[in-house]
Design an enzyme around this catalytic site. Structure first.
Site, mmCIF file in Angstrom:
data_model
loop_
_atom_site.group_PDB
_atom_site.id
_atom_site.type_symbol
_atom_site.label_atom_id
_atom_site.label_comp_id
_atom_site.label_asym_id
_atom_site.label_seq_id
_atom_site.Cartn_x
_atom_site.Cartn_y
_atom_site.Cartn_z
ATOM 1 N N ASP A 1 72.044 49.253 102.998
ATOM 2 C CA ASP A 1 70.692 49.497 103.104
ATOM 3 C C ASP A 1 70.218 49.751 101.348
ATOM 4 O O ASP A 1 71.244 50.259 100.801
ATOM 5 C CB ASP A 1 70.377 50.812 103.811
ATOM 6 C CG ASP A 1 69.060 50.766 104.091
ATOM 7 O OD1 ASP A 1 68.634 50.841 105.509
ATOM 8 O OD2 ASP A 1 67.898 50.922 103.599
ATOM 9 N N TYR B 1 53.295 38.268 106.850
ATOM 10 C CA TYR B 1 54.390 38.612 107.731
ATOM 11 C C TYR B 1 54.791 37.616 108.604
ATOM 12 O O TYR B 1 56.044 37.348 108.806
ATOM 13 C CB TYR B 1 54.377 40.047 108.195
ATOM 14 C CG TYR B 1 55.398 40.633 109.195
ATOM 15 C CD1 TYR B 1 56.337 41.395 108.656
ATOM 16 C CD2 TYR B 1 55.350 40.517 110.676
ATOM 17 C CE1 TYR B 1 57.397 41.861 109.661
ATOM 18 C CE2 TYR B 1 56.264 40.831 111.480
ATOM 19 C CZ TYR B 1 57.341 41.718 110.936
ATOM 20 O OH TYR B 1 58.506 42.116 111.703
HETATM 21 N N1 LIG Z 1 59.504 47.485 114.162
HETATM 22 C C1 LIG Z 1 59.104 46.350 114.903
HETATM 23 O O1 LIG Z 1 58.230 46.474 115.847
HETATM 24 C C2 LIG Z 1 59.550 44.820 114.720
HETATM 25 C C3 LIG Z 1 60.646 44.793 113.609
HETATM 26 N N2 LIG Z 1 60.961 43.605 113.376
HETATM 27 C C4 LIG Z 1 61.943 43.317 112.530
HETATM 28 O O2 LIG Z 1 63.299 44.061 112.536
HETATM 29 C C5 LIG Z 1 63.513 44.359 111.335
HETATM 30 C C6 LIG Z 1 63.935 45.892 111.062
HETATM 31 O O3 LIG Z 1 62.628 46.669 111.597
HETATM 32 P P1 LIG Z 1 62.277 48.087 111.638
HETATM 33 O O4 LIG Z 1 63.647 48.734 111.769
HETATM 34 O O5 LIG Z 1 61.425 48.510 112.246
HETATM 35 O O6 LIG Z 1 62.064 48.641 109.917
HETATM 36 P P2 LIG Z 1 62.149 49.869 109.379
HETATM 37 O O7 LIG Z 1 61.132 49.939 108.126
HETATM 38 O O8 LIG Z 1 62.061 50.990 110.190
HETATM 39 O O9 LIG Z 1 63.758 49.948 108.791
HETATM 40 C C7 LIG Z 1 64.021 48.916 107.712
HETATM 41 C C8 LIG Z 1 65.243 49.216 106.921
HETATM 42 O O10 LIG Z 1 65.320 48.185 106.011
HETATM 43 C C9 LIG Z 1 65.734 48.941 104.616
HETATM 44 N N3 LIG Z 1 65.388 47.815 103.887
HETATM 45 C C10 LIG Z 1 63.959 47.358 103.356
HETATM 46 N N4 LIG Z 1 63.793 46.778 102.237
HETATM 47 C C11 LIG Z 1 65.204 46.449 101.947
HETATM 48 C C12 LIG Z 1 66.018 45.570 101.115
HETATM 49 N N5 LIG Z 1 65.427 44.844 100.105
HETATM 50 N N6 LIG Z 1 67.312 45.857 100.961
HETATM 51 C C13 LIG Z 1 68.048 46.402 101.792
HETATM 52 N N7 LIG Z 1 67.397 47.249 102.670
HETATM 53 C C14 LIG Z 1 66.208 46.997 102.716
HETATM 54 C C15 LIG Z 1 64.953 49.976 104.745
HETATM 55 O O11 LIG Z 1 65.495 50.761 103.458
HETATM 56 C C16 LIG Z 1 65.097 50.503 105.991
HETATM 57 O O12 LIG Z 1 66.119 51.291 106.263
HETATM 58 C C17 LIG Z 1 62.721 44.004 110.327
HETATM 59 O O13 LIG Z 1 63.167 42.620 109.649
HETATM 60 C C18 LIG Z 1 61.441 43.837 110.962
HETATM 61 O O14 LIG Z 1 60.682 42.756 110.314
HETATM 62 C C19 LIG Z 1 60.818 42.653 114.181
HETATM 63 C C20 LIG Z 1 59.816 42.824 115.379
HETATM 64 C C21 LIG Z 1 59.270 43.935 115.472
HETATM 65 C C1 LIG Z 2 56.452 44.508 113.285
HETATM 66 C C2 LIG Z 2 56.391 43.357 114.232
HETATM 67 O O1 LIG Z 2 57.262 42.102 114.135
HETATM 68 C C3 LIG Z 2 55.535 43.325 115.041
HETATM 69 C C4 LIG Z 2 55.578 42.168 115.791
HETATM 70 O O2 LIG Z 2 54.912 44.204 115.317
#
Ligand SMILES: NC(=O)C1=CN([C@@H]2O[C@H](COP(=O)(O)OP(=O)(O)OC[C@H]3O[C@@H](n4cnc5c(N)ncnc54)[C@H](O)[C@@H]3O)[C@@H](O)[C@H]2O)C=CC1
Ligand SMILES: CC(=O)C(C)=O
Length: 255
Positions: free
Chosen positions: A33, A151
């Site tokens: 991270d 996105y």
């Molecule tokens: N939360 C949602 O509804 C959805 C999320 N996703 C995808 O799931 C994945 C995780 O999402 P969440 O856990 O919700 O996000 P979040 O923002 O809660 O956590 C993301 C984590 O990635 C780390 N991070 C960000 N940029 C980074 C980098 N350049 N290098 C290393 N670490 C980095 C952050 O420090 C954080 O710990 C993402 O790819 C997101 O697009 C996909 C669909 C839905």
């Molecule tokens: C963050 C994300 O992928 C959506 C669909 O909400």
């Protein structure tokens, strides 16, 4: 021998949920991270489950940093069996209001990182004779979403990269798949809700609740809901599946 998984963005949210699930499945976990503190906390939680865990700080949008992350992980653990390319960011704005710099930034973090990750682990997995690469897609890999234009473009790109990498690496017994969650209640969705609420001039929580109202199973998604699918994709049970971006969204109705 105990297998090892690298999970990027594992300091919080979905990545943390996946890391904890794979630890419960018996994997040693490299917790990668940007955030040193949250990475260390997740790694401690994992060690308490009885497997080894190595927290590493890395910006996965930087190719040299990703290569170093994989090299350090491979120095510590004899094999790299699974890479979960989970780290990503969201931006909420119309396409017209998004700057070219922000467009480049989201592609670097969400897409370039996956390209770097595949390139970094493929030679190691090829030499081992097997491996699994699992990428973070989204429902936005299948359906572009208003105010999430760049996105959505990154998530469509991830689906394409996943399909092509699966074709190229199949002969080396490396599978490449992606998980496509819906509305997962993590800090990312707190940010999306806040920005959408500002844009639509509605109270905090209203935008999130509107999305959740379209989910057949009637509730927002948890990181554990996503981790269940990733656990399957990381296991031998998924050995005949490759190139897929699998939706895990509780049954969202797009109509
Ligand atoms: N939360 C949602 O509804 C959805 C999320 N996703 C995808 O799931 C994945 C995780 O999402 P969440 O856990 O919700 O996000 P979040 O923002 O809660 O956590 C993301 C984590 O990635 C780390 N991070 C960000 N940029 C980074 C980098 N350049 N290098 C290393 N670490 C980095 C952050 O420090 C954080 O710990 C993402 O790819 C997101 O697009 C996909 C669909 C839905
Ligand atoms: C963050 C994300 O992928 C959506 C669909 O909400």
């Amino acid at each position: 021998m105990t297998k090892t998984a690298i999970v990027t963005g594992a300091g919080q949210g979905i990545g943390r949920g996946i890391a904890l699930q794979l630890a419960q499945d018996g994997f040693n976990i490299v917790v990668a991270d940007l955030n040193e503190k949250t990475a260390a906390t997740t790694a401690t939680e994992i060690k308490n489950l009885g497997v080894d865990s190595l927290p590493l700080v890395a910006d996965v949008s930087d190719e040299a940093a990703f290569n170093q992350l994989v090299a350090e992980a491979h120095e510590h653990f004899p094999t790299i069996d699974v890479l979960v390319n989970n780290a990503g960011i969201a931006q909420v704005a119309t396409i017209e209001e998004t700057s070219a710099a922000d467009f480049d930034k989201i592609f670097k973090i969400n897409v370039n990182s996956i390209f770097y990750g595949i390139k970094a682990v493929a030679p190691i997995m090829r030499a081992q004779g097997s491996g699994k690469i699992i990428n973070a897609g989204s429902i936005a890999s299948h359906q572009g979403i208003e105010l999430l234009g760049p996105y959505s473009a990154t998530k469509f790109a991830i689906r394409g990269l996943t399909q092509a990498a699966a074709q190229e690496l199949a002969k080396d017994h490396i599978t490449v798949n992606a998980y496509a969650p819906g509305i997962v209640l993590t800090p990312m969705w707190d940010l999306i809700d806040k920005r959408m609420s500002e844009i639509h001039n509605v109270p905090i929580g209203a935008s999130r609740d509107k999305f959740i109202a379209g989910i057949a199973l009637g509730r927002g998604e948890t990181p554990q809901d996503v981790a269940g699918l990733v656990s399957f994709l990381a296991s031998e049970k998924s050995d005949y599946i490759t190139g897929q971006t699998i939706i895990v969204d509780g049954g969202i109705n797009y109509s």
